[in-house]
Design a protein around this motif. Structure first.
Motif, PDB file in Angstrom:
ATOM      1  N   GLU A  30     -21.578  49.483  37.427  1.00 22.25           N
ATOM      2  CA  GLU A  30     -21.037  48.237  37.980  1.00 22.25           C
ATOM      3  C   GLU A  30     -20.658  47.282  36.858  1.00 22.25           C
ATOM      4  O   GLU A  30     -19.583  46.668  36.886  1.00 22.25           O
ATOM      5  N   CYS A  62     -18.647  39.459  40.525  1.00 27.39           N
ATOM      6  CA  CYS A  62     -19.365  40.739  40.644  1.00 27.39           C
ATOM      7  C   CYS A  62     -20.003  41.142  39.317  1.00 27.39           C
ATOM      8  O   CYS A  62     -21.134  41.628  39.293  1.00 27.39           O
ATOM      9  N   GLN A  95     -20.346  41.511  46.984  1.00 23.92           N
ATOM     10  CA  GLN A  95     -19.689  42.451  46.083  1.00 23.92           C
ATOM     11  C   GLN A  95     -19.028  43.570  46.873  1.00 23.92           C
ATOM     12  O   GLN A  95     -17.900  43.950  46.589  1.00 23.92           O
ATOM     13  N   TYR A 140     -19.785  49.607  43.825  1.00 24.85           N
ATOM     14  CA  TYR A 140     -20.393  48.497  44.566  1.00 24.85           C
ATOM     15  C   TYR A 140     -20.743  48.917  45.991  1.00 24.85           C
ATOM     16  O   TYR A 140     -21.810  48.592  46.499  1.00 24.85           O
TER      17      TYR A 140
END
Length: 154
Positions: A30, A62, A95, A140
């Motif tokens: 991520e 994010c 996210q 995500y």
């Protein structure tokens, strides 16, 4: 990689064991993909400032959320509390919901720009931003699904 079980007080990993449990290990891709999206969107040429602003906001948000949550896990802020599972599940929702929208908007702007309008290097940058935006979105969403499964079983 082991799936962390939410039933006990030692269910949530802390320290470097975060990097050994699933879905918590997904923080690393991520952060990597989110950072690449952030960099590529910032340097891409998009004629719609509002669209680029939204994609930029989502990618930065994010990236920052993933980085903060990873640091909190490593520092053992959660203390094994089951409330932490709910908190992380709630943080994953924005996210998982906003990232697909941003990836589609970036893809749309790249498609609208097309190759003849912008130089080849800028077009390739936009395509790379789209690819990494969709990869980040995939990570995500996978993290969100498994965090929700952990939350449901806690």
């Amino acid at each position: 990689l082991a799936m962390s079980s939410p039933g006990s007080t030692t269910s949530l990993p802390s320290g470097l064991s975060v990097l050994m449990t699933f879905p918590d290990v997904l923080f690393i891709p991520e952060i990597i993909f989110g950072g690449l999206v952030w960099i590529l969107v910032a340097s891409s040429k998009v004629p719609y400032p509002m669209l680029q602003g939204w994609v930029m906001f989502v990618s930065v948000f994010c990236f920052v959320m993933s980085t903060i949550l990873l640091c909190l896990y490593i520092c053992n802020v959660h203390g094994g509390s089951s409330f932490w599972v709910t908190l992380v599940s709630g943080c994953d929702k924005p996210q998982g919901l906003s990232s697909p929208c941003a990836a589609v908007l970036e893809a749309y702007s790249t498609y609208v720009l097309g190759f003849p309008i912008v130089p080849v290097t800028s077009y390739r940058e936009n395509i790379a931003a789209v690819v990494f935006a969709f990869l980040a979105t995939l990570v995500y969403v996978i993290h969100k699904v498994f965090s929700l499964l952990r939350w449901k079983s806690s």
